[in-house]
Structure formats: structure tokens, C-alpha cells
Design an enzyme around this catalytic site. Structure first.
Site, PDB file in Angstrom:
ATOM      1  CG  ASP A  98      -1.798   1.187   1.314  1.00  0.00           C
ATOM      2  OD1 ASP A  98      -2.432   1.527   0.300  1.00  0.00           O
ATOM      3  OD2 ASP A  98      -1.834   1.810   2.394  1.00  0.00           O
TER       4      ASP A  98
ATOM      5  CG  ASP B 251      -1.604   8.443   2.013  1.00  0.00           C
ATOM      6  OD1 ASP B 251      -0.831   8.626   2.962  1.00  0.00           O
ATOM      7  OD2 ASP B 251      -2.303   9.343   1.515  1.00  0.00           O
TER       8      ASP B 251
ATOM      9  CG  ASP C  99      -2.140   2.322   6.472  1.00  0.00           C
ATOM     10  OD1 ASP C  99      -2.242   1.998   5.270  1.00  0.00           O
ATOM     11  OD2 ASP C  99      -2.689   3.339   6.950  1.00  0.00           O
TER      12      ASP C  99
END
Length: 825
Positions: free
Chosen positions: A458, A460, A656
Site C-alpha cells: 500500500d 499512503d 496499514d
């Protein structure tokens, strides 16, 4: 007692037997008597209709109005009624259900043998009973409604009913008690034991109970959620409790197949006994029987699974079983009849190995070697596991033929099969010397970059945070790239092209190639190509990057609904407003396909969370009443496409956010690493539902190059990980650390964090409501304490460089800059 209905020889439903034996005569007396002739039953139906049309009919007393006999009332409560004691609710229905059948039930005899002789007697009895009724009618009370009869025609009926409900009922109860006592005495003298000691009538149910009682034991920690998603969906047709037990048996069978095939076979057989019509259970039993060398049973289960699923996925197993039974010709016949057009490459590899083995069994060894060589020429194998499978078999075949030099040459060309991902830390389990309890949290004694062949990363919250760098992200990815692992960067942001994404990553010090980027726009457009015809008109709502992606796929881009687009695709764009959304609504209402690049409700920015594409999609959905097809995360498609683009068979997703990154990996059946550098914090991870639980836990991307000690369930009930403390959840829901409750804001080391998460997941799976405070996670608690002390003591500022270097060595940091990461955390 016979297990068959004597009227016609068919098996009587078990629920009817149980009701008739329960002692409640009301249930048995209401059962239909199908032994009577059609005319007799028609007469009863006429009587029923007449009774409903009459005035003052006594419905509960067993009287019926027979239209064929001048409307006279018939009392069918005589000696030859369904219950010869007169009360239709008689409690002795088990033995005296209907004496027109010729015998009582506990005679164990044939009803048919005596039925014909009793027909004449019944006619005589009915004539006598009608004469008796005339006497009752003549001598009854004539004073209208009496305390015993319903009306003046009732006579002594009320008295007769009172008598039946009184003395005779007590008499029946006494006889029933006597029979029960006699039965218990017989059972005490000869207790029932074993599978077939319950008699024919209920042996089927007792046999099933016996099988279930003798199933292999399942450890308490084995959960149905450990089964793959597709198999769990196949079990949804079962009773929920039974489905959970079947799933746990299948998990055990799969776990033990390569360790203890016999024990795996017992679990698979238990699953089949509970879910014999489920293809997944049959397939598991086929594989377990094949592993045990039970080829006949494996054949039977393979064919049963094929009938249930309609697929030929186990065709190689079926053919090899025929080989095992000494029928290589039959094996070749099965392979020749197999349609391999839909087979995956791994299935083709197994099939050609079996085919070569069958040729070798027939003495055609040269033909077997030729088959293997031709397959390798026609199917270049890049996967080392599949290539090693064929070359290893070829090596064994050459050695068996005495061609050792050729075998040595092939053996040198055979790649080493990489170790599989360590789902559990077996060595630590053995060291713990206690029964293994599985957890959704995995462990690995090797760095994760050595267990996976590609990283699906991922952006951001993992590689950067808006315009800010994330500590250790660039260093961690640089070290991972040096290990040779492949990269794929995944983002739900459809406003950038792959080239723009690569440029942004380079701005944060992360090397990236546009070919390594998979955006939600690319995923959505690829889905669109499967739903509409090429060169179709598509209305695009979003940035220029989305427009370019749609155009590159061969579609004609339009901007107005009046141009009659076939589909509408909507992505995020800062300039998207009322006008663009209205054009989308017009086109969708006119019949255009609705496609969204992603459904993220929010978009993280430096100022907080702004409206994401999902929020704007919701406005169009609300206006049109049409739900969109969607790409991006958390759907499995983008993960599988990225893995396919990288040529990966063992990808590892890194993210995240639990609701997108981890949920998507779980949906795609991929392992995942969660890092604490973005949205979802440690408390959210610990309280995550099973479909959002990561496989591994870390602080940042440097944990890709570290070992991950697996969680271990101790005999005390506590969970540990590596050198962590013991964590468990008390009955009141509090989380305990070495018998002390975890306080709000408590600082935990990374290993403590993993043990705590394993304990909380286990407790929540057992239905315990967990009270979890906020947590702070660092790599080493001791290191943080030393840093805090250095800030408060002025003398610490004068430490020598040698002392500082000594402290750095104690931290055992693998990569530079981790100390800065800890300060930032």
C-alpha cells in the site's frame, strides 16, 4: 419393534414413530389410517363435511354425521375405533393404536394377516353398538342441556365420557407405568451396548450417534474460520452447529495430511459422515485415503466428489489410484478421456506425471520419458516447485532404468524447492511442550522477504503520509529490493497514472517503476472490459488520469449523458462536482452500467479526512437507485491482478488499514503484514474481526527483514511470542499481563504486542467481550526507557561515542535509522 410401516411395507418416518411412542395419545390418534379402503376414507370425509354443516354437532366427542345414512349421528368411539378405550386422546396409542389392523403394535406381528378376518367382526360390533345407542337414546334425560350431555339427544353420553376420562384413564396410566417398569428392568438386566443394540426401528439414529461419539477429537483451538472461504461457503447449507464441526474436521484433515495421513483420514471420514453431500468433504476424504494408500476408497470418494461438484480437479488422483490397484491401462484411459482445457498448470503437471508413471508400469519407459520432455517443451515452467516436481520424477525414472549419468545431469538442473511459508512456529510449539493451539496470527523463523516471492504494498500510510516521509519506509524497501523480491504498489487513488505514482514514490526516496504500480483505475477498467463490448462509449467522471486509462483500454470516452454511453465509470477528482455527478445520474437512469474505481468513504489529507470517492458514489447511487460495480480495495480482484502481473505464487500484502489493505488480502486468501504507521492502531488490530486480521504484525517496513516469532499457547492459558510476557483475557474481559491488568496507555514491546493480540483474538473467538485500553507499541521497552532517562539526566549528554555505540549494539537493529523511527513513534 419393526422399523417399517406395515401398511404397504414402506419405512415409516421416524418423527411419526417418536410421536406415537411418546405417551401422548392425542398425537397418535390423529394419524390417518391408510389401511382402510378408499370408500371408507371417502365416507369419513363426507362425515366430516356433514359435521361442519350441522347445528349443535359435538366436534370433540368422536361423532360424525353420515350423509349417506339420512343425516344420523354416528358414534365412532366404540370398541373398534382408533382407540378401543373410547377416548380419542387415549394414552395407550403405542400398543392399541387401531385394532382394525388386526393386532397390537407390541405383538411384532403382521397387521395384514388378521385384518381380513376382523372386518366381519367389526360390522357385527357396529350393529350391536348402534342397538346400544338406541337404548341410550331411549333412556337418556330429556331435559335439554344436562350436566353430562350436550343436548337432549345426548342421553348418557356425557356420563360415558366422564367414565372414559376417569377410571379407564387411570387404568391405562397404571398399565403404562407397569410396562415402563418392565422395560427398565429388562434394560437393567441386559444393558444396551454398541452400535446395533437398540433394535431395528431406531438403529439408524443410534448408529449415527455412535459414529459421532467415536469421532477423532478436535483440539479446542481449531476454528472453523481456519478453513478456506470457498469451502466454508459450501457448508452453508448445513445446520450451523454441524457446519462448524465439519469445518473443524476438514481443517484437521488438511493440517495432518502431510504429517499423519491416517489421523487425517479419520477426520475426513468424520466430515463425510456429517456432510456426505458436500463436495469439499468428499475431496478431503479422497486425498486422505489416497495418502494412506486406500486406493479403492479414494476412487469412490473422488467419483462422489465429481458428481457433487461437476469438476475434474482430482482426475490425476483418480488415475493414480487405478495405478495403485494395478490397472495402468485404466489410468491411461481416464487421462485420455479428461478434458484439460480448463485445467491449471499445476493440475497438468500432476496429470503428466501420472501418465508417465502408467507408461512405465506397462514397460514403456522410453515413452514415459518422451512424455515428460514433450510437456517441458510445450509448457515452459517458471515456477520452481512445478519444474522440480517433473525433473525429480524424471531423475528417479532414469535411475530406475540404470541411466545414472543422465539422472545426475537432470538432478543438477532441478531447482531447489523453496521452503513454504511458516504458518506456525512448530519449533517453538515443541519447545513449549504443550498441545498446539492455532491462532490467526502467524509466525516465521525467516525474514518475510525470504518466505514470499512478491510484496503487494500500500502507498499512503505505509510508504508515505500525504506529503511527509514515513521513517524507515525507504530504508526497509531498499533492503527488501536487494533480497531480489518482486514489488507491486497498490493504491485506491485513481487520480494518478502509474507514471505519476512512481514519480511520487521517488520523491520520498523509494525506487519504483511504473510497471510495478497497480491503481484502482486500472482494476476498474479491467473489470469494465469484461462487462461491455470493446470500443463502447464510456462516460468518465474523474481526473485526466482516469480518462487516459479508459482510453488506453480501447473505449470511446464521452462527457455527457446525451451521447448515450454504455457505461459510466466514476473515480476521485478534486474538480468533480454537481454537474459531473448529474451527468452520471442521467446516463445511469437511461440504462448505462455503473462502475466505481473504489468505494473509500474518506481520503486522508494533511488536514484530516476529506470526502473520498465512495462518498461521491453514494450520492449518485442515492439519486439513481443503482448500486455500482467497484474495483480497488478491499475487493480481492486488485490483489490477484497485481500478483499475476508480478508472476507471483506466494505474495505478501503490506498495509496499514484493516478495512481495505488487510480485508482485501483476506478476501484474496493471501498472507498480510500490518504496520503501525498509518490509520489502524494497535487497539483496532487486537479487536479486529476474523475477516480483517493480518497474518503478521510489525511496526514499519523494516519488519519485512526480521523474524516473526509465532504465538504460543502456554499450559497456564496465557499466550507468549518470543521473549514476551504471558497475556491472557480474564473472565471479566480484562487483559492480563503476567497476572497484572493492562493499563490504559501502557507501552508494550513488539513481541508483547503480538502475544496480546493472539490472546485477545482467541478470547473474542470464544465469545468473550474484551475490555481493551489504548496501547502504545515500541520495538523494545528497555530502549525507550533508556532514551527517556537520557533526556532527563544532563549527564547523559556527555556520554562518549563508545557508550552510544554500545547502546546501539544492544538494540540489535538491522537497518540504519531505526532509532529515529522509535523517537518518532
Amino acid at each position: 419393534m419393526s422399523n417399517f410401516n406395515q401398511q404397504g411395507g414402506r419405512r415409516e418416518p421416524q418423527w411419526r414413530k417418536r410421536r406415537s411412542e411418546s405417551g401422548s395419545g392425542g398425537n397418535s390418534s390423529n394419524q390417518r389410517d391408510y389401511s382402510r379402503s378408499r370408500d371408507e376414507r371417502q365416507g369419513d370425509r363426507d362425515g366430516y363435511r356433514g359435521r361442519r354443516q350441522s347445528e349443535g354437532g359435538y366436534r370433540d366427542g368422536g361423532y360424525r354425521k353420515n350423509n349417506r345414512s339420512g343425516g344420523k349421528w354416528q358414534d365412532r368411539r366404540g370398541d373398534n375405533s382408533r382407540n378401543d378405550h373410547g377416548d380419542r386422546r387415549g394414552g395407550n396409542s403405542r400398543y392399541e393404536r387401531n385394532d382394525r389392523r388386526g393386532s397390537f403394535r407390541d405383538d411384532r406381528g403382521s397387521y395384514r394377516g388378521q385384518r381380513e378376518d376382523n372386518r366381519g367382526e367389526r360390522r357385527d360390533d357396529r350393529r350391536e353398538y348402534r342397538d346400544d345407542r338406541r337404548e341410550y337414546r331411549g333412556g337418556g334425560q330429556r331435559s335439554g342441556r344436562s350436566s353430562f350431555g350436550r343436548n337432549d339427544r345426548g342421553g348418557n353420553r356425557g356420563f360415558d365420557r366422564g367414565y372414559n376420562r376417569g377410571g379407564r384413564r387411570f387404568d391405562r396410566d397404571n398399565r403404562r407405568d407397569e410396562r415402563r417398569d418392565e422395560r427398565r428392568e429388562r434394560e437393567a438386566q441386559a444393558p444396551r451396548e454398541g452400535k446395533h443394540s437398540y433394535g431395528v426401528r431406531d438403529s439408524r439414529y443410534r448408529a449415527k450417534e455412535w459414529r459421532h461419539e467415536n469421532e477423532p477429537q478436535i483440539p479446542a483451538g481449531v476454528k472453523a474460520s481456519d478453513l478456506d472461504r470457498e469451502s466454508r461457503a459450501a457448508l452453508s447449507s448445513l445446520d450451523p452447529n454441524n457446519a462448524e464441526i465439519v469445518a473443524r474436521h476438514l481443517v484437521m484433515a488438511g493440517s495432518l495430511l502431510d504429517v499423519d495421513a491416517e489421523e487425517a483420514y479419520l477426520h475426513a471420514k468424520a466430515a463425510v459422515s456429517r456432510a456426505g453431500r458436500i463436495a469439499a468433504a468428499r475431496e478431503a476424504c479422497a486425498l486422505a485415503a489416497y495418502g494412506c494408500g486406500k486406493y479403492s476408497e479414494a476412487l469412490r470418494e473422488v467419483r462422489a466428489a465429481r458428481r457433487l461438484s461437476g469438476t475434474d480437479s482430482l482426475r490425476a488422483i483418480e488415475a493414480d489410484c487405478e495405478r495403485g490397484l494395478g490397472k495402468p491401462e485404466k489410468a491411461l484411459e481416464i487421462i485420455a478421456e479428461t478434458n484439460t482445457s480448463d485445467f491449471e498448470l499445476l493440475d497438468l503437471v500432476e496429470l503428466v506425471i501420472v501418465q508417465a508413471g502408467a507408461r512405465h508400469d506397462l514397460g514403456e519407459s522410453d515413452a514415459a520419458l518422451l512424455l515428460l520432455d514433450q510437456f517441458l517443451e510445450n509448457h515452459p515452467l517458471e515456477d520452481p516447485v512445478m519444474l522440480a516436481r517433473i525433473l525429480s520424477y524424471k531423475t528417479d525414472l532414469l535411475r530406475e532404468l540404470g541411466r545414472d549419468e543422465e539422472a545426475d545431469k537432470v538432478a543438477e538442473e532441478t531447482p531447489e524447492i523453496p521452503d513454504t511459508v511458516a504458518i506456525v512456529d512448530l519449533e517453538e510449539v515443541l519447545e513449549a511442550d504443550n498441545p498446539y493451539v492455532p491462532s490467526d496470527l502467524h509466525g516465521s523463523r525467516k525474514p518475510l522477504v525470504e518466505t514470499a516471492d512478491a510484496l503487494l504494498i500500500d502507498l499512503d500510510g505505509v510508504c508515505y503520509a500525504g506529503t511527509r516521509d514515513i521513517p524507515n519506509a525507504a530504508a526497509g524497501l531498499a533492503a527488501a529490493r536487494q533480497s531480489g523480491i518482486k514489488f507491486q504498489f497498490l493504491t485506491n487513488n485513481a487520480s494518478r497514472t502509474p507514471e505519476q505514482v512512481a514519480e511520487k514514490l521517488k520523491g520520498h526516496g523509494i525506487e519504483a517503476d511504473p510497471a510495478e504500480v497497480m491503481t484502482a483505475a486500472m482494476d476498474a477498467v479491467e473489470i469494465l472490459t469484461q462487462k461491455i463490448e470493446p470500443e463502447s462509449k464510456v462516460l468518465v467522471i474523474g481526473t485526466q488520469a482516469l480518462i487516459d486509462t479508459v482510453a488506453q483500454a480501447g473505449f470511446e470516452v464521452v462527457s455527457k449523458a446525451s451521447e448515450q454511453p454504455v457505461a459510466v465509470i466514476q473515480g476521485y477528482g478534486p474538480e468533480v462536482g454537481w454537474k459531473q455527478l448529474s451527468e452520471a445520474a442521467y446516463a445511469i437512469s437511461a440504462g448505462a452500467l455503473f462502475m466505481a474505481t473504489n468505494l473509500d468513504a474518506t481520503l486522508p489529507t494533511e488536514d484530516g479526512f476529506a470526502l473520498g470517492n465512495g462518498s461521491l458514489v453514494a450520492a449518485v447511487e442515492h439519486a439513481t437507485g443503482q448500486k455500482p460495480f467497484a474495483g480497488g480495495k478491499p475487493f480481492a480482484g486488485i490483489f490477484r491482478k497485481a500478483a499475476a502481473h508480478a508472476g507471483s505464487t506466494k505474495p505478501l500484502a503490506v498495509g496499514d488499514r484493516l478495512d481495505t489493505d488487510i480485508a482485501g488480502a483476506v478476501a484474496a486468501d493471501m498472507l498480510s503484514l500490518h504496520v503501525l504507521t498509518g490509520v489502524s492502531d494497535a487497539k483496532a488490530v487486537a479487536l479486529a474481526y476474523p475477516d480483517r486480521r493480518p497474518s503478521y504484525l510489525g511496526l514499519d517496513l523494516t519488519d519485512l527483514l526480521r523474524e516473526h516469532p509465532g504465538p504460543v499457547h502456554q499450559p497456564t492459558g496465557a499466550w507468549t511470542s518470543g521473549e514476551s510476557a504471558g497475556f491472557m483475557v480474564a473472565e471479566d474481559g480484562r487483559v492480563m499481563r503476567d497476572d497484572e491488568p493492562v493499563d490504559n496507555g501502557q507501552v508494550l514491546s513488539l513481541e508483547d504486542y503480538r502475544a496480546l493480540v493472539a490472546a485477545v483474538w482467541d478470547a473474542r473467538d470464544r465469545g468473550v467481550f474484551v475490555h481493551l485500553p489504548d496501547l502504545e507499541v515500541v520495538r523494545e521497552v528497555e530502549a525507550v526507557a533508556e532514551e527517556t532517562a537520557s533526556e532527563t539526566e544532563p549527564a547523559a549528554e556527555t556520554k562518549s561515542d563508545e557508550a552510544a555505540d554500545s547502546e546501539d549494539q544492544q538494540l540489535e537493529l538491522l537497518l540504519p535509522g531505526e532509532g529515529d523511527s522509535e523517537n518518532a513513534e
